[in-house]
Write an enzyme that holds these catalytic residues in place. Structure first.
Site, mmCIF file in Angstrom:
data_model
loop_
_atom_site.group_PDB
_atom_site.id
_atom_site.type_symbol
_atom_site.label_atom_id
_atom_site.label_comp_id
_atom_site.label_asym_id
_atom_site.label_seq_id
_atom_site.Cartn_x
_atom_site.Cartn_y
_atom_site.Cartn_z
ATOM 1 C CE LYS A 104 -4.454 0.774 0.101
ATOM 2 N NZ LYS A 104 -5.468 -0.106 -0.499
ATOM 3 N N GLY A 224 -25.984 3.166 -1.312
ATOM 4 C CA GLY A 224 -24.849 3.726 -2.075
ATOM 5 C C GLY A 224 -25.053 3.446 -3.546
ATOM 6 N N GLY A 226 -22.980 4.736 -6.087
ATOM 7 C CA GLY A 226 -21.792 5.245 -6.788
ATOM 8 C C GLY A 226 -21.311 4.181 -7.748
ATOM 9 C CG ASN A 227 -17.291 2.220 -9.823
ATOM 10 O OD1 ASN A 227 -16.985 1.161 -9.298
ATOM 11 N ND2 ASN A 227 -17.103 2.454 -11.100
ATOM 12 N N GLY A 229 -22.073 0.522 -6.120
ATOM 13 C CA GLY A 229 -23.510 0.270 -5.932
ATOM 14 C C GLY A 229 -24.254 0.213 -7.261
ATOM 15 C CE1 TYR A 230 -26.583 1.999 -13.285
ATOM 16 C CE2 TYR A 230 -24.329 1.776 -14.090
ATOM 17 C CZ TYR A 230 -25.697 1.789 -14.319
ATOM 18 O OH TYR A 230 -26.182 1.575 -15.581
HETATM 19 P P1 NAD Z 1 -18.394 6.316 -4.908
HETATM 20 O O1 NAD Z 1 -17.831 7.555 -4.334
HETATM 21 O O2 NAD Z 1 -18.456 6.137 -6.377
HETATM 22 O O3 NAD Z 1 -19.887 6.067 -4.370
HETATM 23 C C1 NAD Z 1 -20.240 6.177 -3.034
HETATM 24 C C2 NAD Z 1 -21.771 6.269 -2.952
HETATM 25 O O4 NAD Z 1 -22.142 6.260 -1.581
HETATM 26 C C3 NAD Z 1 -22.368 7.548 -3.551
HETATM 27 O O5 NAD Z 1 -23.563 7.213 -4.226
HETATM 28 C C4 NAD Z 1 -22.692 8.397 -2.324
HETATM 29 O O6 NAD Z 1 -23.771 9.293 -2.542
HETATM 30 C C5 NAD Z 1 -23.094 7.302 -1.365
HETATM 31 N N1 NAD Z 1 -23.045 7.723 0.032
HETATM 32 C C6 NAD Z 1 -22.175 8.548 0.651
HETATM 33 N N2 NAD Z 1 -22.539 8.729 1.933
HETATM 34 C C7 NAD Z 1 -23.647 7.978 2.126
HETATM 35 C C8 NAD Z 1 -24.495 7.732 3.230
HETATM 36 N N3 NAD Z 1 -24.289 8.320 4.410
HETATM 37 N N4 NAD Z 1 -25.525 6.906 3.044
HETATM 38 C C9 NAD Z 1 -25.766 6.336 1.856
HETATM 39 N N5 NAD Z 1 -25.024 6.532 0.788
HETATM 40 C C10 NAD Z 1 -23.970 7.339 0.915
HETATM 41 O O7 NAD Z 1 -17.534 5.129 -4.221
HETATM 42 P P2 NAD Z 1 -17.368 3.625 -4.733
HETATM 43 O O8 NAD Z 1 -16.158 3.527 -5.560
HETATM 44 O O9 NAD Z 1 -18.677 3.145 -5.253
HETATM 45 O O10 NAD Z 1 -17.014 2.888 -3.362
HETATM 46 C C11 NAD Z 1 -18.016 2.524 -2.434
HETATM 47 C C12 NAD Z 1 -17.403 1.617 -1.377
HETATM 48 O O11 NAD Z 1 -16.826 0.454 -1.997
HETATM 49 C C13 NAD Z 1 -16.264 2.221 -0.543
HETATM 50 O O12 NAD Z 1 -16.338 1.656 0.748
HETATM 51 C C14 NAD Z 1 -15.009 1.725 -1.242
HETATM 52 O O13 NAD Z 1 -13.894 1.699 -0.363
HETATM 53 C C15 NAD Z 1 -15.455 0.325 -1.607
HETATM 54 N N6 NAD Z 1 -14.672 -0.303 -2.694
HETATM 55 C C16 NAD Z 1 -14.635 0.271 -3.921
HETATM 56 C C17 NAD Z 1 -13.928 -0.349 -4.945
HETATM 57 C C18 NAD Z 1 -13.921 0.217 -6.334
HETATM 58 O O14 NAD Z 1 -13.413 -0.459 -7.238
HETATM 59 N N7 NAD Z 1 -14.488 1.395 -6.579
HETATM 60 C C19 NAD Z 1 -13.241 -1.552 -4.699
HETATM 61 C C20 NAD Z 1 -13.297 -2.111 -3.422
HETATM 62 C C21 NAD Z 1 -14.034 -1.473 -2.422
#
Ligand code: NAD
Length: 429
Positions: A104, A224, A226-227, A229-230
């Site tokens: 990391k 959620g 975002g990336n 959840g969608y």
């Molecule tokens: P993102 O920023 O694209 O999306 C986050 C989503 O969470 C947004 O829709 C935001 O509005 C929502 N959100 C924020 N606060 C909130 C709350 N209080 N209640 C409900 N929704 C809320 O982030 P992401 O990339 O989708 O990552 C989401 C999670 O997945 C994080 O914990 C991240 O560490 C984990 N993760 C992501 C990846 C990846 O490839 N992107 C890989 C492993 C783990």
């Protein structure tokens, strides 16, 4: 870079406790837990004040392959946190059985306070300072908190330029394998965007098959949008699961038909969110707009919905001591990192809830990194469908291994994931 509470010591204790419970070789486990190498660097910021920014790369373990792990840019980055996250990466790569170790990186800066020019200069300087210890067969960084494909493209470009300067006949494709999470147009991977959410839908599908549950009968709420959840919602709805509620930081939406929760049209909801900026009001899309049925809920109300499957895909600690008793779902898929606190985990597991742990559920991201690294090494390019096919194989195999271990040892999927990874890691030591 210091912190009073040691996340590394806590992680170490958890691992040793798991080792004791399952009769693992504790001497080997202690040796595995200590990182192999910590490289601290000083990065001068090209501003008038000649500010020095601290950076670090922790190379935890490479017994199973080159070190692998993201780089985060955050003002609160500490050595303790980066050490803990590097250890976590060694375990995660072993769980999905990809030939990487764990690492990391961190840079103690708030990137929002920098101009684009400063951010680029800082990113390139970090690579120049670490050039000798990173590389396609040594240590392969990726994006993490506050780093994105644009930053990784700068870093990969700097690595390639420096590499060519040192050896003009070096293979360019190979040099680009020094970083993953690059833009697809710059030696990155088609399908990387979808990878984490897709991987989660694959392991959920595999679990439902083992439990003999028909996906068409299952309702799902996703916290959620975002990336992660969608794409989780998109691929899960393609499997026939009914995504009946999704949320962002402003709240959750549901749509009811004849009094019952009814499935949302996920691509249309995303289109609506993009247009409006928030989800509020997006329950009206994808069918007859039923104002009396459509509703905006709070995130806490989403967690308590009477659904079969709950998917926290936003924040850590979302399901905790304060709300665990409200959960009605029988399956939880941890798509975010650490969304269920330890107390809630114990409570829900004892109640018979099956939880697919984050180390498995969201490992599609790091697995896609392996596909990207391999395509660069081999000088090939995967189309999106090829990436998703390869990813599906990795995720199904990892799930089967964890599931079988959990059955054999009669433990949760989380405990099984850790035990099987720690076994692999201490046996390869
Ligand atoms: P993102 O920023 O694209 O999306 C986050 C989503 O969470 C947004 O829709 C935001 O509005 C929502 N959100 C924020 N606060 C909130 C709350 N209080 N209640 C409900 N929704 C809320 O982030 P992401 O990339 O989708 O990552 C989401 C999670 O997945 C994080 O914990 C991240 O560490 C984990 N993760 C992501 C990846 C990846 O490839 N992107 C890989 C492993 C783990």
């Amino acid at each position: 870079m210091s912190s009073e509470f040691s996340l590394f010591e806590k992680t170490k204790k958890d691992i040793l406790d798991t080792g004791k419970r399952h009769g693992l070789d504790l001497k080997k486990l202690e040796k595995f837990i200590s990182p192999n190498r910590v490289v601290e660097v000083e990065l001068p910021l090209g501003n008038k004040n000649k500010q020095i920014i601290k950076g670090v790369r922790v190379q935890h373990n490479n017994d199973r392959g080159p070190y692998k792990g993201g780089i985060r840019f955050h003002q609160n980055v500490s050595l303790d946190e980066v050490m803990a996250l590097s250890l976590w990466m060694s375990i995660k790569t072993a769980i999905v059985d990809i030939p990487f170790g764990g690492a990391k990186g961190g840079v103690a800066v708030d990137p929002k306070l920098l101009s684009e020019h400063e951010l680029e200069a800082l990113s390139r300087e970090y690579v120049r300072k670490l050039f000798e210890v990173i590389g396609p067969d040594k240590d392969i960084p990726a994006p993490d908190v506050n780093t994105n494909p644009k930053i990784i493209d700068w870093m990969a470009d700097e690595y390639v330029k420096t590499g060519i300067k040192k050896n003009p006949s070096a293979n360019i494709n190979f040099l680009y394998a020094s970083f993953t999470g690059k833009s697809p147009s710059k030696f990155g991977l088609e399908g990387r965007q979808e990878a984490t959410g897709f991987g989660g839908s694959v392991v959920l599908d595999a679990l439902l098959k083992k439990l003999g549950i028909n996906p068409l009968t299952q309702t799902v709420a996703v916290q959620g949008f975002g990336n992660v959840g969608y794409y989780f919602s998109y691929f899960a709805s393609k499997l026939g699961l009914k995504i009946v509620s999704v949320s962002d930081s402003k709240g959750a939406i549901i749509k009811k038909e004849n009094g019952a929760l009814s499935p949302l049209d996920i691509p249309l909801v995303m289109k609506c969110k993009k247009e409006k900026g928030v989800l509020a009001g997006c329950y009206c899309v994808g069918g007859v707009c039923d104002l009396s049925g459509g509703k905006l809920l709070s995130n806490e109300e989403l967690l308590a919905l009477p659904v079969d499957i709950l998917v926290p895909a936003a924040l850590e600690d979302a399901i905790n001591e304060g709300n665990m008793k409200n959960i009605k779902a029988k399956i939880i898929v941890e798509m975010a990192n650490g969304p269920v606190t330890p107390v809630a985990y114990d409570y829900l597991t004892k109640k018979g809830v099956t939880i697919i742990p984050d180390v498995l559920a969201n490992a599609g991201g790091v697995s896609a990194s392996y596909i990207e690294w391999k395509q660069n090494i081999e000088g090939k390019k995967n189309a999106k469908n090829e990436t998703l096919e390869k990813l599906e194989k990795i995720m199904r195999k990892a799930f089967t291994n964890v599931y079988k271990t959990s059955q054999r040892l009669n433990v949760s999927l989380k405990e099984a994931a850790f035990v099987s990874a720690l076994k692999k890691l201490t046996e390869s030591a």
